[in-house]
Design a protein around this motif. Structure first.
Motif, short mmCIF file in Angstrom:
data_model
loop_
_atom_site.label_atom_id
_atom_site.label_comp_id
_atom_site.label_asym_id
_atom_site.label_seq_id
_atom_site.Cartn_x
_atom_site.Cartn_y
_atom_site.Cartn_z
N LEU A 265 0.97 -1.22 0.21
CA LEU A 265 -0.20 -0.30 0.01
C LEU A 265 0.90 0.90 -0.26
CD1 LEU A 265 -2.81 1.28 1.03
CD2 LEU A 265 -2.39 1.00 2.48
N VAL A 266 2.09 1.20 0.89
CA VAL A 266 2.73 2.24 0.81
C VAL A 266 3.58 3.11 -0.47
CG1 VAL A 266 4.31 3.29 2.14
CG2 VAL A 266 3.50 2.57 3.61
N ILE A 267 4.19 1.40 -1.15
CA ILE A 267 4.46 1.48 -1.79
C ILE A 267 3.75 2.15 -3.27
CG2 ILE A 267 5.92 0.52 -3.62
CD1 ILE A 267 7.43 -1.00 -1.87
N GLY A 268 2.71 1.50 -3.81
CA GLY A 268 1.66 1.90 -4.32
C GLY A 268 1.58 3.43 -4.25
N VAL A 269 1.39 3.71 -3.18
CA VAL A 269 -0.11 5.36 -2.77
C VAL A 269 1.34 6.11 -3.11
CG1 VAL A 269 -0.65 6.68 -1.41
CG2 VAL A 269 -1.42 4.82 -1.31
N LEU A 270 3.02 5.76 -2.61
CA LEU A 270 3.99 6.91 -2.50
C LEU A 270 4.44 7.38 -4.14
CD1 LEU A 270 5.76 6.54 0.25
CD2 LEU A 270 4.04 8.34 0.11
N SER A 271 3.95 5.92 -4.98
CA SER A 271 4.66 5.94 -6.30
C SER A 271 3.34 6.82 -7.42
CB SER A 271 5.21 4.44 -6.80
OG SER A 271 3.69 3.68 -7.02
N ALA A 272 2.06 6.26 -6.65
CA ALA A 272 1.26 7.16 -7.82
C ALA A 272 1.68 8.27 -7.72
CB ALA A 272 -0.05 6.44 -7.47
N ALA A 273 1.60 8.63 -6.18
CA ALA A 273 1.14 10.55 -5.63
C ALA A 273 2.95 11.48 -6.68
CB ALA A 273 1.21 10.23 -4.48
N ALA A 274 3.99 10.20 -6.55
CA ALA A 274 5.16 10.79 -7.52
C ALA A 274 5.29 11.11 -9.09
CB ALA A 274 6.40 9.55 -7.14
N LEU A 275 4.53 10.16 -9.35
CA LEU A 275 4.77 9.89 -11.03
C LEU A 275 3.01 10.89 -11.18
CD1 LEU A 275 5.55 6.37 -11.65
CD2 LEU A 275 6.69 8.75 -11.95
N GLY A 276 2.28 11.52 -10.39
CA GLY A 276 1.10 12.51 -10.53
C GLY A 276 -0.80 11.81 -10.86
N HIS A 277 -0.47 10.04 -10.41
CA HIS A 277 -1.63 9.95 -10.54
C HIS A 277 -2.90 9.98 -9.34
CE1 HIS A 277 -0.64 7.53 -14.21
NE2 HIS A 277 0.29 8.02 -14.09
N SER A 278 -2.16 10.03 -8.01
CA SER A 278 -2.75 10.30 -7.18
C SER A 278 -2.23 11.85 -6.37
CB SER A 278 -2.46 9.37 -5.56
OG SER A 278 -3.45 7.71 -6.51
N GLU A 279 -3.54 12.20 -6.32
CA GLU A 279 -3.01 13.78 -4.96
C GLU A 279 -3.25 13.20 -2.92
OE1 GLU A 279 -5.13 17.14 -6.49
OE2 GLU A 279 -4.20 17.03 -8.81
N LEU A 280 -2.05 13.53 -2.53
CA LEU A 280 -2.50 13.41 -0.65
C LEU A 280 -2.43 14.93 -0.40
CD1 LEU A 280 0.35 10.25 -0.68
CD2 LEU A 280 -2.36 10.14 -1.11
N GLY A 281 -3.30 14.71 0.40
CA GLY A 281 -3.40 16.13 1.25
C GLY A 281 -3.19 15.49 2.45
N PRO A 282 -3.44 15.87 3.37
CA PRO A 282 -2.66 15.84 4.91
C PRO A 282 -2.45 14.82 5.70
CG PRO A 282 -2.64 18.56 5.04
CD PRO A 282 -3.33 18.22 3.90
N ALA A 283 -4.32 15.46 5.90
CA ALA A 283 -5.13 13.43 6.37
C ALA A 283 -4.72 12.34 5.67
CB ALA A 283 -6.27 13.43 5.38
N GLU A 284 -4.30 12.23 4.48
CA GLU A 284 -3.81 11.12 3.34
C GLU A 284 -2.85 10.88 4.14
OE1 GLU A 284 -5.28 13.53 1.59
OE2 GLU A 284 -6.80 11.99 0.46
N TRP A 285 -1.38 11.41 4.29
CA TRP A 285 0.21 11.86 4.39
C TRP A 285 0.30 10.94 5.75
CZ3 TRP A 285 3.35 10.76 1.76
CH2 TRP A 285 3.88 11.36 0.16
N LEU A 286 -1.02 11.18 6.87
CA LEU A 286 -0.87 10.75 8.49
C LEU A 286 -1.06 9.26 8.51
CD1 LEU A 286 -1.43 11.28 10.82
CD2 LEU A 286 -3.93 12.50 11.15
N GLY A 287 -2.42 9.33 7.06
CA GLY A 287 -2.85 8.45 7.08
C GLY A 287 -1.70 7.02 7.12
N GLY A 288 -0.95 7.47 5.34
CA GLY A 288 0.30 6.60 5.20
C GLY A 288 1.37 6.34 6.15
N ALA A 289 0.91 7.63 6.99
CA ALA A 289 1.53 7.27 8.16
C ALA A 289 2.37 6.40 9.95
CB ALA A 289 2.41 8.44 8.70
N LEU A 290 0.80 6.44 9.88
CA LEU A 290 0.13 5.23 10.41
C LEU A 290 0.46 3.70 9.90
CD1 LEU A 290 -2.78 6.79 11.87
CD2 LEU A 290 -0.66 7.01 13.34
N ILE A 291 -0.33 3.91 8.88
CA ILE A 291 0.08 2.21 8.31
C ILE A 291 1.96 1.67 7.76
CG2 ILE A 291 -0.44 1.23 6.04
CD1 ILE A 291 -2.75 2.95 5.56
N THR A 292 2.68 3.15 8.01
CA THR A 292 3.68 2.24 7.97
C THR A 292 4.06 2.40 8.87
OG1 THR A 292 4.00 3.91 5.70
CG2 THR A 292 6.22 2.94 7.54
N LEU A 293 3.58 2.47 10.12
CA LEU A 293 4.36 2.44 11.94
C LEU A 293 3.53 1.00 11.95
CD1 LEU A 293 5.56 2.93 14.04
CD2 LEU A 293 2.69 3.98 14.83
#
Length: 358
Positions: A265-293
């Motif tokens: 999930l982390v790899i997919g979301v971050l790579s999609a955001a980096a390549l412009g296929h997903s836009e992440l706001g503060p809430a999404e980044w917070l969620g990603g941090a919790l999932i990574t933890l």
């Protein structure tokens, strides 16, 4: 004597756990990046069922002999193998359909209720203990999903009021099927890993073919360049991702495998955001941090949740057998009172020259 029994020291992680965890993380990286070739094929006019048939079809034809060769080994658990084909096939087909039609981050987040299903399923059906550490990891994963999905109102509207889109339902069903396939792969300890992998190929191809027949969709025109790309996707990407996934979930406890795979999930979301296929706001980044933890907590947890049965193979011996060429690796079941050897050769990839989610 195993490392865990040496006086005055405790092995940090048994070889039989460390290697499957690393293999499963590699598989997670492949599946996490699968959205990119899938989106490329979609832009070329290839639908998800067509993509599945044209990639898993050749894999099935080439590798079906492995299934026939090992029939005597998987026959006692034929129903489990059929379940792996059905659940693994639907997980791939539904996930690819959702990725083609939906927004990558949302699809990935919905799919990744999988760790919850895996941990609960391992507890209910395989008797695996859910220690506080494991419960914390699952709780963090759910807490990470919460802000991404917009809170309770959005989740309740999608799941309880029937407001979920077809893409959302496909992503959710793919996650549930994937968790079910993990459970069945763990339960089918007597089934050779090659047979499990081929079963997923067969299930994916059969379900996609059924969808195509139901839709009445004619085969598309495919040029040499597109055909070469699909062959590379099948021969390299899908085989490595599927075989390493099967190896990991077969040799890891279901709950551990489910949460470790959150790395996808982390790899997919971050790579999609980096390549412009997903836009992440503060809430999404917070969620990603919790999932990574949550993934880190699970990946660094080396304490077993099931005690080895009397007379079970030593962990170092199992590891040596797993890495020896042409060795037949024994594994031990998680819940049976007596050990049962697995005589499978358990190849992790098709034979040389063989052209072998999602």
């Amino acid at each position: 004597m195993s490392a865990s029994t040496l006086p005055g020291r405790r092995a940090p992680t048994a070889p039989g756990t460390a290697w499957p965890t690393a293999v499963l993380l590699f598989s997670a990286a492949l599946w996490g990046l699968t959205w990119w070739p899938v989106k490329q094929f979609a832009q070329a006019g290839i639908s998800a069922p067509v993509l599945s048939v044209l990639t898993y079809g050749p894999l099935t034809l080439v590798s079906i002999t492995l299934l026939a060769r090992d029939r005597a080994l998987w026959a006692p658990q034929a129903l489990v193998l059929a379940g792996i084909a059905l659940t693994g096939g639907w997980a791939n087909v539904a996930f690819v359909n959702a990725l083609m039609a939906g927004e990558v981050a949302r699809v990935m987040f919905l799919f990744y209720l999988t760790p919850v299903w895996s941990v609960l399923g391992g507890w209910l059906f395989l008797g695996e203990r859910v220690r506080p550490r494991r419960a914390l990891a699952v709780g963090l994963a759910l807490a990470g999903l919460w802000p991404v999905m917009g809170g309770w109102d959005a989740i309740a509207g999608a799941l309880l009021d029937g407001d979920a889109s077809v893409v959302d339902l496909l992503a959710l069903s793919a996650g549930l099927a994937f968790a079910g396939s993990n459970l069945l792969a763990r339960k089918g300890q007597r089934i050779p890993m090659a047979s499990k992998t081929v079963a997923v190929f067969i299930g994916s191809c059969a379900l996609s073919s059924t969808v195509l027949v139901w839709r009445g969709q004619p085969p598309p025109a495919i040029g040499p360049q597109l055909a070469g790309g699909m062959l590379a996707y099948a021969a390299i990407w899908l085989v490595l991702a599927t075989a390493t996934w099967q190896y990991g979930v077969t040799n890891l406890e279901t709950g551990r495998a489910g949460v470790v795979m959150v790395a996808e999930l982390v790899i997919g979301v971050l790579s999609a955001a980096a390549l412009g296929h997903s836009e992440l706001g503060p809430a999404e980044w917070l969620g990603g941090a919790l999932i990574t933890l949550a993934a880190l907590i699970e990946a660094t947890d080396s304490e077993p949740t099931t005690a080895p049965p009397p007379g079970a193979p030593d962990a170092l011996a199992v590891h040596a057998a797993a890495t020896a060429p042409a060795a037949r690796r024994p594994t031990r079941p998680a819940t049976r009172p007596t050990p049962a050897p697995n005589p499978s050769a358990a190849p992790t990839a098709p034979p040389p020259g063989h052209p072998p989610g999602a």
